[in-house]
Motif scaffolding. Structure first.
Motif, PDB file in Angstrom:
ATOM      1  N   ASP A   6     -21.088 -49.621  48.556  1.00 37.58           N
ATOM      2  CA  ASP A   6     -21.069 -51.046  48.230  1.00 37.58           C
ATOM      3  C   ASP A   6     -20.410 -51.779  49.394  1.00 37.58           C
ATOM      4  N   SER A   7     -21.240 -52.453  50.208  1.00 31.81           N
ATOM      5  CA  SER A   7     -20.723 -53.108  51.411  1.00 31.81           C
ATOM      6  C   SER A   7     -19.826 -54.294  51.090  1.00 31.81           C
ATOM      7  N   ALA A   8     -19.784 -54.717  49.827  1.00 33.54           N
ATOM      8  CA  ALA A   8     -18.946 -55.862  49.468  1.00 33.54           C
ATOM      9  C   ALA A   8     -17.572 -55.423  48.973  1.00 33.54           C
ATOM     10  N   SER A   9     -17.254 -54.120  49.042  1.00 32.47           N
ATOM     11  CA  SER A   9     -15.999 -53.609  48.507  1.00 32.47           C
ATOM     12  C   SER A   9     -15.254 -52.811  49.568  1.00 32.47           C
ATOM     13  N   VAL A  10     -13.923 -52.754  49.377  1.00 33.46           N
ATOM     14  CA  VAL A  10     -13.029 -51.962  50.223  1.00 33.46           C
ATOM     15  C   VAL A  10     -12.414 -50.867  49.345  1.00 33.46           C
ATOM     16  N   VAL A  11     -12.333 -49.659  49.902  1.00 30.34           N
ATOM     17  CA  VAL A  11     -11.870 -48.503  49.128  1.00 30.34           C
ATOM     18  C   VAL A  11     -10.474 -48.084  49.593  1.00 30.34           C
ATOM     19  N   ALA A  12      -9.602 -47.776  48.610  1.00 28.33           N
ATOM     20  CA  ALA A  12      -8.281 -47.199  48.862  1.00 28.33           C
ATOM     21  C   ALA A  12      -8.080 -46.057  47.867  1.00 28.33           C
ATOM     22  N   ILE A  13      -7.402 -44.974  48.290  1.00 34.64           N
ATOM     23  CA  ILE A  13      -7.213 -43.779  47.449  1.00 34.64           C
ATOM     24  C   ILE A  13      -5.732 -43.396  47.477  1.00 34.64           C
ATOM     25  N   ARG A  14      -5.232 -43.047  46.304  1.00 32.08           N
ATOM     26  CA  ARG A  14      -3.848 -42.562  46.195  1.00 32.08           C
ATOM     27  C   ARG A  14      -3.851 -41.233  45.464  1.00 32.08           C
TER      28      ARG A  14
ATOM     29  N   TYR B 193       6.591 -33.409  41.220  1.00 30.09           N
ATOM     30  CA  TYR B 193       5.600 -34.169  41.991  1.00 30.09           C
ATOM     31  C   TYR B 193       4.426 -33.311  42.447  1.00 30.09           C
ATOM     32  N   GLN B 194       3.957 -32.497  41.518  1.00 28.67           N
ATOM     33  CA  GLN B 194       2.777 -31.664  41.796  1.00 28.67           C
ATOM     34  C   GLN B 194       1.527 -32.556  41.825  1.00 28.67           C
ATOM     35  N   ALA B 195       0.667 -32.310  42.822  1.00 27.70           N
ATOM     36  CA  ALA B 195      -0.585 -33.079  42.935  1.00 27.70           C
ATOM     37  C   ALA B 195      -1.493 -32.746  41.762  1.00 27.70           C
ATOM     38  N   ALA B 196      -1.907 -33.813  41.015  1.00 26.36           N
ATOM     39  CA  ALA B 196      -2.697 -33.568  39.807  1.00 26.36           C
ATOM     40  C   ALA B 196      -3.978 -34.389  39.760  1.00 26.36           C
ATOM     41  N   GLY B 197      -4.210 -35.277  40.684  1.00 22.37           N
ATOM     42  CA  GLY B 197      -5.439 -36.068  40.630  1.00 22.37           C
ATOM     43  C   GLY B 197      -5.443 -37.176  41.657  1.00 22.37           C
ATOM     44  N   TYR B 198      -6.402 -38.111  41.469  1.00 21.80           N
ATOM     45  CA  TYR B 198      -6.580 -39.196  42.433  1.00 21.80           C
ATOM     46  C   TYR B 198      -6.920 -40.474  41.684  1.00 21.80           C
ATOM     47  N   VAL B 199      -6.466 -41.576  42.261  1.00 19.78           N
ATOM     48  CA  VAL B 199      -6.888 -42.885  41.774  1.00 19.78           C
ATOM     49  C   VAL B 199      -7.601 -43.576  42.940  1.00 19.78           C
ATOM     50  N   VAL B 200      -8.845 -44.005  42.674  1.00 18.56           N
ATOM     51  CA  VAL B 200      -9.687 -44.648  43.682  1.00 18.56           C
ATOM     52  C   VAL B 200      -9.868 -46.106  43.261  1.00 18.56           C
ATOM     53  N   VAL B 201      -9.533 -47.022  44.168  1.00 18.87           N
ATOM     54  CA  VAL B 201      -9.589 -48.452  43.870  1.00 18.87           C
ATOM     55  C   VAL B 201     -10.615 -49.097  44.789  1.00 18.87           C
ATOM     56  N   ARG B 202     -11.483 -49.904  44.194  1.00 16.15           N
ATOM     57  CA  ARG B 202     -12.457 -50.703  44.952  1.00 16.15           C
ATOM     58  C   ARG B 202     -12.055 -52.166  44.822  1.00 16.15           C
ATOM     59  N   ILE B 203     -11.704 -52.789  45.967  1.00 13.80           N
ATOM     60  CA  ILE B 203     -11.232 -54.166  45.989  1.00 13.80           C
ATOM     61  C   ILE B 203     -12.306 -55.038  46.634  1.00 13.80           C
ATOM     62  N   ASP B 204     -12.527 -56.202  46.084  1.00 16.96           N
ATOM     63  CA  ASP B 204     -13.488 -57.153  46.644  1.00 16.96           C
ATOM     64  C   ASP B 204     -13.017 -57.590  48.034  1.00 16.96           C
ATOM     65  N   LYS B 205     -13.988 -57.665  48.990  1.00 12.46           N
ATOM     66  CA  LYS B 205     -13.631 -58.038  50.349  1.00 12.46           C
ATOM     67  C   LYS B 205     -13.032 -59.441  50.423  1.00 12.46           C
ATOM     68  N   SER B 206     -13.408 -60.305  49.502  1.00  9.35           N
ATOM     69  CA  SER B 206     -12.876 -61.663  49.536  1.00  9.35           C
ATOM     70  C   SER B 206     -11.359 -61.696  49.328  1.00  9.35           C
ATOM     71  N   PHE B 207     -10.788 -60.615  48.773  1.00 13.13           N
ATOM     72  CA  PHE B 207      -9.351 -60.544  48.570  1.00 13.13           C
ATOM     73  C   PHE B 207      -8.595 -60.594  49.897  1.00 13.13           C
ATOM     74  N   PHE B 208      -9.251 -60.106  50.965  1.00  9.85           N
ATOM     75  CA  PHE B 208      -8.598 -60.023  52.272  1.00  9.85           C
ATOM     76  C   PHE B 208      -8.971 -61.196  53.178  1.00  9.85           C
ATOM     77  N   GLN B 209      -9.438 -62.287  52.588  1.00  8.40           N
ATOM     78  CA  GLN B 209      -9.768 -63.470  53.380  1.00  8.40           C
ATOM     79  C   GLN B 209      -8.478 -64.072  53.932  1.00  8.40           C
ATOM     80  N   LEU B 210      -8.325 -64.013  55.253  1.00 10.89           N
ATOM     81  CA  LEU B 210      -7.082 -64.430  55.893  1.00 10.89           C
ATOM     82  C   LEU B 210      -7.093 -65.901  56.268  1.00 10.89           C
ATOM     83  N   ALA B 211      -8.283 -66.498  56.462  1.00  9.64           N
ATOM     84  CA  ALA B 211      -8.357 -67.900  56.851  1.00  9.64           C
ATOM     85  C   ALA B 211      -7.927 -68.777  55.689  1.00  9.64           C
ATOM     86  N   ASP B 212      -7.186 -69.846  55.997  1.00  8.56           N
ATOM     87  CA  ASP B 212      -6.692 -70.745  54.947  1.00  8.56           C
ATOM     88  C   ASP B 212      -7.543 -72.008  54.830  1.00  8.56           C
ATOM     89  N   ASN B 213      -8.740 -71.996  55.504  1.00  5.61           N
ATOM     90  CA  ASN B 213      -9.696 -73.100  55.404  1.00  5.61           C
ATOM     91  C   ASN B 213      -9.108 -74.430  55.875  1.00  5.61           C
TER      92      ASN B 213
END
Length: 589
Positions: free
Chosen positions: A164-172, A181-201
């Protein structure tokens, strides 16, 4: 007198004029403005862009921390910890437990913005949320999973989702707190690219803030004129142009994500507000421009106008006869150039006329000579055919032979000098009369067929172009074998638009490769390929095609195999004087 001649040379006029302009304009502007502007603009640009970069990086860090804190809440949630602990111990949770897990995560989603989806997987890559059976290694590349494991529970940012070219992926990587703190799984988050809009218009700011992931794919792009939404990081060099305006590119790498923050700032933005320097520049430019315009006007008129007049005269040469130049100038070089051109034009016109007349005379002479070689040769073979007809068939066939021969002689001899071109219908009628005579002579040994599309019968063709090839097919083909043989003449539209194909096929003994090469050599050199001189027709046809059409290459294409006969093919244009079509590959019938 000497001083006047010396000054009137074009070289010295250009040199002195350029020297005066350079000293007055470049000297005054460069000495006053260059040092001060270059230093101030450089320092102003660096401080402004660095300040913008720091602000943008701070804003990006705030956005990243929001997602990191939210994913930390998900990873440490009691329900998530409990269910993954059971999965790690080998106790697969039920579907109802997965539904409860989904409801718990949805409660947490209420505190996050721009989250497109959240996915939870077990340590063996099985999906727990959403409620399907997809696997983590099918969802993201294996290298991403390895990087998440190496982070030991920290959120790892990757970039654009490959699905999905409109999303950004992060994994924890999720670790069980109560189990060291034994490793037991993963959480995958897909964030909308508009969240990272840096311009303040803010329309008052001219900088463009852009964010690219570690692969150079755009995450956040400012609305830049003339830049597509799928631009790659490598396409933004150290300096770019947008709508003709130069921009300086500054790149800053994020330590948390490995992403690249790219800032485009106008190269001339820093000059605004420097009123003192701007005033000095305007006064200097206006003063220098006035002097430059005054001097350049007289210099360009005096030097370039005669040259432009000469160019206009020379350009007319491409339309035909060279016209003499009437350009006069006080400059010695230009006047000498005009006189030399006039002499050359007179001489060239004389030579063109001489060469043109010689070419016409030579072409007509060669055409007449080639036709005169064909006519006696064909007449001899016709008389021989008449002899054999009288000897073998008897007096009752004489009338038919005489009628055919009468048509042959009338076609060859009675046409005047102006009738060098005939229609294909006329030429095929001539071929038919010839084959009728040869049919009487050879009896059952000869069968023939002429096929021509009706639309091709009115196409003009050089006279006596097909019949010599048919004659060669009989003399060198059918008469050289024992038993019956066939001749086929085929005229049809070519696969190439505006051309026709003329083919003469015989079922004779054919030729070897060596004989075929010898025949092509004879065509190129213009002599007979036969020891008895009977191959003169092929060479003549070849020469006539070269003279009749605009073509320097071969005019005949011959294909032959021993025991399988021979095919001669011509592909010619539909109109006289056209460009002859040359096939590089030998035609095979």
């Amino acid at each position: 007198m000497f001083g006047s001649r010396y000054f009137n040379t074009l070289r010295n006029q250009i040199f002195i004029g350029s020297l005066i302009v350079m000293l007055l304009v470049l000297g005054s502007i460069a000495l006053i403005v260059y040092n001060q502007i270059s230093v101030l603009l450089r320092s102003n640009a660096e401080s402004h862009i660095q300040q913008t970069a720091v602000q943008a990086s701070g804003k990006l860090d705030v956005l990243l921390n929001q997602i990191e804190n939210w994913t930390s809440q998900v990873a440490t949630d009691a329900t998530v910890q409990h269910d993954l602990a059971l999965e790690a111990a080998g106790q697969h949770i039920s579907f109802s437990q997965r539904q409860q897990l989904q409801e718990e995560v949805r409660k947490l989603e209420a505190y996050a913005t721009s989250i497109r989806s959240i996915e939870i997987y077990t340590a063996d890559y099985r999906r727990m949320l959403p409620l399907d059976d997809a696997a983590l290694d099918d969802r993201v590349p294996a290298g991403w999973i390895t990087r998440a494991d190496a982070a030991e529970g920290r959120l790892v940012w990757f970039g654009i989702d490959p699905r999905d070219s409109a999303s950004v992926v992060a994994i924890r990587n999720i670790r069980i707190i109560n189990q060291s703190y034994q490793a037991a799984g993963y959480v995958v988050v897909r964030i909308d690219k508009s969240f990272f809009q840096l311009a303040d218009n803010d329309s008052g700011k001219l900088e463009f803030l852009n964010l690219f992931d570690h692969e150079g794919k755009p995450i956040s792009l400012a609305a830049m004129p003339g830049v597509s939404s799928d631009i790659h990081l490598r396409e933004l060099q150290s300096s770019v142009e947008l709508d003709g305006e130069p921009y300086i590119t500054v790149e800053r790498r994020s330590e948390k994500t490995g992403w690249n923050l790219v800032i485009l700032s106008p190269a001339n933005y820093q000059a605004e507000g420097i009123s003192l320097l701007l005033t000095v520049m305007i006064i200097s430019v206006i003063g220098g421009a006035l002097l430059f315009v005054i001097l350049s006007f007289f210099l360009s008129t005096m030097i370039t106008q005669p040259i432009l007049n000469m160019i206009k005269v020379m350009r007319t040469s491409k339309f035909g006869t060279l016209k003499p130049s009437k350009v006069t100038s006080a400059t010695l070089e230009i006047q000498e150039l005009s006189n030399t051109y006039n002499q050359m034009a007179d001489r060239m016109n004389e030579l063109v006329e001489v060469v043109y007349q010689k070419e016409i005379l030579q072409s007509r002479t060669e055409l007449k000579a080639l036709q005169s070689q064909i006519n006696p040769h064909f007449l001899f073979n016709t008389l021989e055919a008449l002899y054999w007809a009288l000897d073998e068939k008897g007096e009752e066939e004489l009338g038919e032979v005489v009628i055919a021969m009468s048509g042959l002689f009338r076609y060859v001899i009675s046409r005047g000098d102006d009738d060098e071109w005939v229609t294909i219908d006329d030429e095929l009628s001539h071929v038919e009369r010839y084959l009728t005579i040869m049919d009487i002579r050879m009896g059952d040994r000869l069968s023939w067929r002429i096929t021509c599309a009706e639309s091709m019968r009115s196409v003009p063709i050089p006279k006596l172009l097909i019949q010599p090839l048919v004659e060669n097919a009989i003399l060198h083909g059918l008469e050289q074998q024992v038993g019956a043989g066939s001749i086929e003449v085929l005229v049809a539209p070519s696969d190439r638009a505006g051309y026709i194909d003329v083919m003469i096929k015989d079922s004779g003994p054919g030729m070897s490769e060596a004989k075929l090469r010898s025949l092509y050599t004879a065509m190129e050199e213009g002599h007979s390929a036969s020891s008895k001189g009977t191959g003169i027709g092929i060479a003549n046809i070849y020469r006539r095609l070269k003279l009749s059409y605009n073509r320097e290459g071969s005019g005949l294409h011959i294909a032959s195999d021993l025991g399988k006969g021979t095919v001669v093919k011509m592909t010619i244009p539909n109109e006289p004087g056209g460009t002859f079509y040359h096939e590089k590959d030998t035609y095979r019938g």
